[in-house]
Design an enzyme around this catalytic site. Structure first.
Site, PDB file in Angstrom:
ATOM      1  N   TYR A 156       0.153  10.105   3.732  1.00  0.00           N
ATOM      2  CA  TYR A 156      -0.187  10.439   5.111  1.00  0.00           C
ATOM      3  C   TYR A 156       0.919  11.351   5.631  1.00  0.00           C
ATOM      4  CZ  TYR A 156      -2.237   5.744   4.364  1.00  0.00           C
ATOM      5  OH  TYR A 156      -2.856   4.641   3.852  1.00  0.00           O
ATOM      6  N   ARG A 157       0.557  12.417   6.313  1.00  0.00           N
ATOM      7  CA  ARG A 157       1.587  13.286   6.877  1.00  0.00           C
ATOM      8  C   ARG A 157       2.388  12.514   7.918  1.00  0.00           C
ATOM      9  NH1 ARG A 157      -2.919  15.760  10.220  1.00  0.00           N
ATOM     10  NH2 ARG A 157      -2.529  15.011  12.334  1.00  0.00           N
ATOM     11  N   ASP A 182      -4.711  21.591   9.754  1.00  0.00           N
ATOM     12  CA  ASP A 182      -5.111  20.602   8.743  1.00  0.00           C
ATOM     13  C   ASP A 182      -5.887  21.206   7.576  1.00  0.00           C
ATOM     14  OD1 ASP A 182      -5.272  17.936   7.784  1.00  0.00           O
ATOM     15  OD2 ASP A 182      -5.260  17.255   9.854  1.00  0.00           O
ATOM     16  N   TRP A 201      -1.710   7.485   9.768  1.00  0.00           N
ATOM     17  CA  TRP A 201      -2.707   6.878   8.878  1.00  0.00           C
ATOM     18  C   TRP A 201      -4.006   6.823   9.663  1.00  0.00           C
ATOM     19  CZ3 TRP A 201       1.960   3.572   8.799  1.00  0.00           C
ATOM     20  CH2 TRP A 201       2.138   2.884   9.999  1.00  0.00           C
ATOM     21  N   GLU A 238      -1.136   0.989  -5.635  1.00  0.00           N
ATOM     22  CA  GLU A 238      -0.974   2.374  -6.094  1.00  0.00           C
ATOM     23  C   GLU A 238       0.149   2.494  -7.133  1.00  0.00           C
ATOM     24  OE1 GLU A 238      -1.633   1.642  -2.875  1.00  0.00           O
ATOM     25  OE2 GLU A 238      -3.345   2.903  -2.354  1.00  0.00           O
ATOM     26  N   ASN A 274       0.840  -1.197   0.000  1.00  0.00           N
ATOM     27  CA  ASN A 274       0.000   0.000   0.000  1.00  0.00           C
ATOM     28  C   ASN A 274       0.872   1.242   0.000  1.00  0.00           C
ATOM     29  OD1 ASN A 274      -2.822   1.058   0.123  1.00  0.00           O
ATOM     30  ND2 ASN A 274      -1.876   2.221   1.794  1.00  0.00           N
TER      31      ASN A 274
HETATM   32  C1  LIG Z   1      -1.657  16.503   1.140  1.00  0.00           C
HETATM   33  C2  LIG Z   1      -2.441  15.346   1.693  1.00  0.00           C
HETATM   34  C3  LIG Z   1      -2.275  14.963   3.011  1.00  0.00           C
HETATM   35  C4  LIG Z   1      -2.959  13.875   3.540  1.00  0.00           C
HETATM   36  N1  LIG Z   1      -2.742  13.507   4.842  1.00  0.00           N
HETATM   37  C5  LIG Z   1      -3.328  12.395   5.323  1.00  0.00           C
HETATM   38  C6  LIG Z   1      -3.001  11.929   6.633  1.00  0.00           C
HETATM   39  O1  LIG Z   1      -2.205  12.528   7.353  1.00  0.00           O
HETATM   40  N2  LIG Z   1      -3.608  10.786   7.085  1.00  0.00           N
HETATM   41  C7  LIG Z   1      -4.489  10.080   6.308  1.00  0.00           C
HETATM   42  O2  LIG Z   1      -4.968   9.051   6.754  1.00  0.00           O
HETATM   43  N3  LIG Z   1      -4.830  10.516   5.060  1.00  0.00           N
HETATM   44  C8  LIG Z   1      -4.253  11.647   4.552  1.00  0.00           C
HETATM   45  N4  LIG Z   1      -4.558  12.081   3.291  1.00  0.00           N
HETATM   46  C9  LIG Z   1      -5.597  11.379   2.513  1.00  0.00           C
HETATM   47  C10 LIG Z   1      -5.094  10.078   1.919  1.00  0.00           C
HETATM   48  O3  LIG Z   1      -3.886  10.271   1.226  1.00  0.00           O
HETATM   49  C11 LIG Z   1      -6.118   9.495   0.942  1.00  0.00           C
HETATM   50  O4  LIG Z   1      -7.321   9.294   1.626  1.00  0.00           O
HETATM   51  C12 LIG Z   1      -5.652   8.203   0.298  1.00  0.00           C
HETATM   52  O5  LIG Z   1      -6.649   7.749  -0.602  1.00  0.00           O
HETATM   53  C13 LIG Z   1      -5.371   7.135   1.310  1.00  0.00           C
HETATM   54  O6  LIG Z   1      -4.834   6.008   0.649  1.00  0.00           O
HETATM   55  P1  LIG Z   1      -5.205   4.542   1.141  1.00  0.00           P
HETATM   56  O7  LIG Z   1      -6.604   4.297   0.664  1.00  0.00           O
HETATM   57  O8  LIG Z   1      -4.192   3.663   0.477  1.00  0.00           O
HETATM   58  O9  LIG Z   1      -5.113   4.530   2.616  1.00  0.00           O
HETATM   59  C14 LIG Z   1      -3.874  13.165   2.737  1.00  0.00           C
HETATM   60  C15 LIG Z   1      -4.048  13.557   1.408  1.00  0.00           C
HETATM   61  C16 LIG Z   1      -3.348  14.628   0.879  1.00  0.00           C
HETATM   62  C17 LIG Z   1      -3.539  14.999  -0.563  1.00  0.00           C
HETATM   63 MN   LIG Z   2      -4.520   1.952  -0.808  1.00  0.00          MN
END
Ligand SMILES: Cc1cc2nc3c(=O)[nH]c(=O)nc-3n(C[C@H](O)[C@H](O)[C@H](O)COP(=O)(O)O)c2cc1C
Ligand SMILES: [Mn+2]
Length: 484
Positions: free
Chosen positions: A175-176, A284, A189, A235, A171
């Site tokens: 995530y920050r 945020d 996450w 991804e 995956n």
């Molecule tokens: C700039 C930016 C920062 C983000 N920060 C977070 C974060 O800190 N934690 C989180 O869970 N998702 C964050 N997201 C949202 C996830 O990247 C997004 O929901 C993504 O689809 C998650 O991927 P996954 O489905 O593989 O978990 C962020 C998105 C962006 C564009």
């Molecule tokens: Mn994913």
């Protein structure tokens, strides 16, 4: 269209006069945020910024590289996101080919998809420099402190690479990551995201979880990390599809993971998913701080980079920011996927003021009583659209990209008691208004014209419209009237 690496993308932006190089020395604490915020909020999102002299570090910092519709398109090699949506629609088309000729026609598409699968390579420019043991020092990277009450400095544009301990599925989530010390970080996450599911699976094994944080590479990689792919869908394969070319991966030095060979910087490490630390606060994308919560601590085991790396970052805050354009790409690219599950959807829009999850405007071809409600519930069941706090359903002729037109139809067509529905369910982890963390209520508003069976006792009036023949008559005669 693909980019070998982030440097190549920066060159292209430079050549297109869509990048500003800032040589004045700037502070990574707050000052870069204030500059970038002003640029991101200028009409259309402003230009990309490359800060070449960041106090206390040797690395240049790139920000707002995806922060306009045009640049986000350029990053994905398209004029319009619809081009990708159409390619995705062709792949998703469930049409099981009948007849030999149709089967044969589909083969190239499937072969092409296979050619997008990541390739393993040995040569990794992202490992030209490697800091291990005592050399590990996160302070040497220009990691930003974005907002005054932030709990520390944060990596804001990193892909978080993990694997599921049993299935070995990869995956990558954006995530920050909070820097805690020179060699430790806190993960973030959220509970609904795939990284959190991996962490739960690792916790059950009692083993430490290998993690790689990746900065840079083809910008399609950063976008893919943010895209709402279903769990288990790689991804990196998706990035290969977006760039029409396989992503080359190389093994990490200290963790059993592979990362894009052409990345700028990779931070490798392990987290014990049961060893939690306080993460946050963080200014945020909701326009508010998200308050501290407990998340796993990452122990860094290596930092690798190119000989002359660029450090990519973004800031989030009151909208619109750079992430709005990443979200816009997702909205357009995934329309066919939404339509595959909810075919009556004509179009949808998540307006910038709604920071993705607060508002979902959706237009439908309405065919039966309570059809709008069926659509609301389908959206609340569809991937990350489940977070939509207010869903407004409109008739097919309404332009969901025009907020005034949406407000007009809410005002005109809604009887609040009859046409709204409230549900309880999971809500976005960042919604501070919800009564509980990740749990609260959501509202559906049916702003379509009502039909028999939907609780009306009077005929629904016709909407005012002028017939076409009168319109063209007036078009023709307009000069005669002498008005302009
Ligand atoms: C700039 C930016 C920062 C983000 N920060 C977070 C974060 O800190 N934690 C989180 O869970 N998702 C964050 N997201 C949202 C996830 O990247 C997004 O929901 C993504 O689809 C998650 O991927 P996954 O489905 O593989 O978990 C962020 C998105 C962006 C564009
Ligand atoms: Mn994913």
């Amino acid at each position: 269209m693909s980019y070998l690496n982030l440097g190549e993308f920066v060159q292209q932006l430079d050549a297109a006069h869509d990048l500003v190089r800032i040589t004045a020395q700037v502070d990574r604490e707050l000052e870069i945020t204030e500059i970038a915020d002003r640029v991101m909020k200028s009409p259309g999102g402003g230009k990309a910024l490359l800060f070449e002299n960041v106090k206390g570090t040797q690395l240049p910092l790139l920000i707002n590289a995806l922060g306009s519709e045009q640049r986000m398109g350029r990053a994905l090699g398209v004029q319009s996101f619809d081009e990708i949506a159409q390619r995705l629609a062709a792949l998703l088309k469930p049409a099981i080919p009948t007849g030999l000729m149709n089967k044969v026609r589909r083969i190239p598409q499937l072969v092409q998809l296979a050619s997008f699968a990541p390739k393993l390579v040995k040569k990794a420019p992202c490992q030209q420099i490697a800091w291990q043991n005592d050399q590990i020092d996160l302070d040497r990277l220009p990691i930003l402190k974005c907002w005054p009450l932030d709990g520390g400095r944060y990596l804001t544009l990193a892909g978080v690479y993990t694997k599921h301990p049993q299935t070995n599925e990869r995956n990558v989530g954006m995530y920050r990551v909070q820097q805690l010390s020179t060699r430790t970080c806190a993960m973030h996450w959220q509970i609904h995201h795939d990284g959190a599911a991996h962490a739960r699976a690792w916790a059950a094994t009692g083993q430490k979880m290998p993690i790689a944080l990746v900065l840079g590479g083809d910008p399609a990689l950063a976008y893919a990390a943010s895209a709402p792919l279903p769990p288990g869908m790689d991804e990196i394969l998706f990035a290969g599809f977006l760039r029409n070319k396989a992503v080359e991966l190389a093994p990490c030095l200290t963790v059993p993971l592979e990362v894009p060979a052409e990345a700028e910087i990779v931070i490798e490490g392990y987290a014990d998913p049961t060893d939690l630390v306080e993460e946050g606060p963080f200014g945020d994308h909701t326009g508010y701080y998200s308050m501290p919560e407990m998340y796993p601590r990452l122990e860094v085991t290596a930092i690798t980079m190119r000989a002359q790396p660029i450090y990519p970052a973004t800031i989030v805050g009151l909208p619109p920011m750079e992430d709005y354009y990443m979200g816009l790409a997702t909205e357009r690219i995934f329309l066919p996927a939404v339509q595959m599950f909810i075919p009556e959807v004509v179009d949808y829009h998540l307006p910038p003021a709604g920071v993705f999850h607060n508002f979902c405007f959706v237009s439908i071809r309405k065919e039966y009583p309570y059809h709008a409600r069926k659509v609301m519930h389908a959206i609340w069941g569809l991937g990350q659209l489940m977070f939509s706090k207010f869903i407004i359903v409109l008739d097919q002729h309404v332009n969901v990209h025009d907020t005034d037109e949406v407000l007009f139809h809410i005002g005109a067509n809604v009887d609040p008691r009859r046409d709204t529905c409230l549900v309880d369910g999971p809500v976005d982890a960042l919604d501070h208004a919800a009564p509980h963390l990740c749990a609260g209520s959501k509202m559906g508003i049916d702003a379509t014209a009502k039909i028999p069976g939907e609780g009306i006792s009077r005929p629904w009036p016709p909407k005012i419209q002028m017939p076409d023949h009168i319109k063209s008559l007036v078009d023709q005669r307009w000069p005669e009237y002498g008005i302009d």
